[in-house]
Write an enzyme that holds these catalytic residues in place. Structure first.
Site, mmCIF file in Angstrom:
data_model
loop_
_atom_site.group_PDB
_atom_site.id
_atom_site.type_symbol
_atom_site.label_atom_id
_atom_site.label_comp_id
_atom_site.label_asym_id
_atom_site.label_seq_id
_atom_site.Cartn_x
_atom_site.Cartn_y
_atom_site.Cartn_z
ATOM 1 N N ASP A 129 -23.992 38.887 37.289
ATOM 2 C CA ASP A 129 -25.220 39.058 37.494
ATOM 3 C C ASP A 129 -26.107 37.777 37.965
ATOM 4 O OD1 ASP A 129 -25.453 37.442 35.246
ATOM 5 O OD2 ASP A 129 -26.705 38.960 34.071
ATOM 6 N N GLU A 130 -25.533 36.604 37.916
ATOM 7 C CA GLU A 130 -26.291 35.546 38.255
ATOM 8 C C GLU A 130 -26.510 35.487 39.686
ATOM 9 O OE1 GLU A 130 -24.885 31.791 36.643
ATOM 10 O OE2 GLU A 130 -24.248 33.011 34.943
#
Ligand code: NAD
Ligand code: TYD
Length: 346
Positions: A129-130
């Site tokens: 998700d980064e």
């Protein structure tokens, strides 16, 4: 074929696959960098001798990848091999571009060639998700959130995601992609927040919390991640991406305090009264993302996945695992990483 199967999530995933389905045969393809060790797979060889094979090789080695895919008749490739630590990417970004970008390109090219014309195959790329960047206090990442990576790590992972989508659209490689929040659980390398804090606490050395400690992460037990990956590989739609998250947001300082409290009960300290006394605020990480939070509605509604672990239970189980496997931790600390802070700019 699982790439990176000797790392934290990879080794948990290999065990999951072998235990969950007696029809599955697993080829674990891993270069054994500093982050990968066969100590993460102790007993797997013996228990699953006829269904498991380890191959030490680099995903950047085109001949090796093609050879293994052909010789082993691979029909499913789950790609977890990566350089995975943000602080290391700040200190030495080159390896991240090589493995995460060029390595993924190499695997995609091999899949395109070896699987030419087949639609009974699957390439699954494990993402983070980064890549979405940093959130304000409100809101969530959905699969439609534009990519906006902050660190060399997340930028390299974003690049690899784009390559996977492009190879699916342009060349028709049957590929899926997942973007997961922060994992915790057994076998995590002690450079990441939770195992690092456990290690330091057990040595009764300072617990370094970056900045003001109010950065927020969404924690998910690695077993819940593995179940999600299994579902996507089997039932996910080619060309589609799936967010995976725990709906479990914590500020770093609160997680570290919870860990101190759990450890206090499990193994009281000898030199300090309470582990919390060891908490030390240290200079912030450059480019530190403030908040991550996942909207996992797609995988819930389309594939019926929800996390099974409750965070406090999962953290207590993880802590127990580290306490019971001190030899694993000692070996890693001795041979691979001394706990030194990485990624501060000179
Ligand atoms: P890890 O660092 O524990 O393990 C990475 C593994 O990849 C190691 O076994 C290493 O030996 C292997 N590897 C590295 N470079 C290689 C190369 N060139 N060729 C072959 N093998 C190589 O990482 P992890 O935490 O298990 O993460 C696995 C994947 O999941 C990564 O792609 C990461 O971006 C992604 N991810 C991790 C998290 C998390 O919280 N840990 C969250 C979301 C996504
Ligand atoms: P980390 O485990 O490195 O995962 P990521 O950066 O990929 O989210 O770090 C999790 C959070 O903990 C992140 O906000 C940085 C912070 N952190 C510390 O405060 N101290 C530490 O020693 C480490 C390693 C991380």
């Amino acid at each position: 074929m699982v790439t990176g199967g000797a790392g934290f999530i990879g080794s948990n995933f290999v065990r999951h696959l072998l235990a969950a389905d007696p029809a599955v045969r697993v080829i674990n393809y891993d270069a054994l960098t500093y982050a990968g060790t066969l100590a993460n797979l102790e007993g797997v060889d013996e228990q699953y001798a006829s269904r498991y094979r380890f191959i030490q090789a680099d995903i950047c080695d085109a001949d090796a990848v093609r050879g293994v895919m052909t010789d082993e008749n691979v029909d499913t490739l789950v790609h977890l091999a990566a350089e995975s630590h943000v602080d290391r990417s700040i200190a030495e970004p080159g390896a991240f571009l090589q493995t995460n970008v060029m390595g993924t390109y190499n695997l995609l090219e091999a899949a395109r060639e070896v699987w030419k014309g087949r639609d009974d195959v699957r390439f699954h790329h494990v993402g983070t998700d980064e890549v979405y960047g940093s959130l304000e206090p409100e809101g969530y990442f959905t699969e439609e959130t534009p990519y906006n990576p902050s660190s060399p790590y997340s930028a390299s992972k974003a690049a690899s995601d784009h390559l996977v989508s492009a190879w699916a659209r342009t060349y028709g490689v049957p590929a899926t992609l997942s973007l997961c929040s922060n994992n915790y659980g057994p076998y995590q390398f002690p450079e990441k927040l939770l195992p690092l804090m456990m290690c330091n606490a057990l040595l009764e050395t300072p617990l370094p919390v970056y900045g003001d400690g109010k950065n927020v992460r969404d924690w998910l037990h690695v077993e819940d991640h593995c179940r999600a990956l299994d579902l996507i590989v089997r039932r996910g739609e080619p060309g589609r991406s799936y967010n995976i998250g725990g709906n479990n947001e914590w500020r770093n300082i609160d997680v570290v305090e919870l860990l101190c409290d759990l450890l206090q009960k499990a193994r009281p300290p000898k030199q300090v009264k309470h582990y919390r006394e060891l908490i030390t605020f240290v200079p912030d990480r450059p480019g530190h993302d403030r908040r991550y939070a996942i909207d996992a509605e797609r995988i819930r509604s389309e594939l019926g996945w929800t996390p099974a672990w409750q965070f406090e239970d999962g953290l207590a189980q993880t802590l127990r695992w580290y306490l019971d496997n001190q030899h694993w931790l000692d070996r890693i600390s001795r041979e691979k990483y001394d706990g030194r802070r990485l990624g501060l700019l000179g």
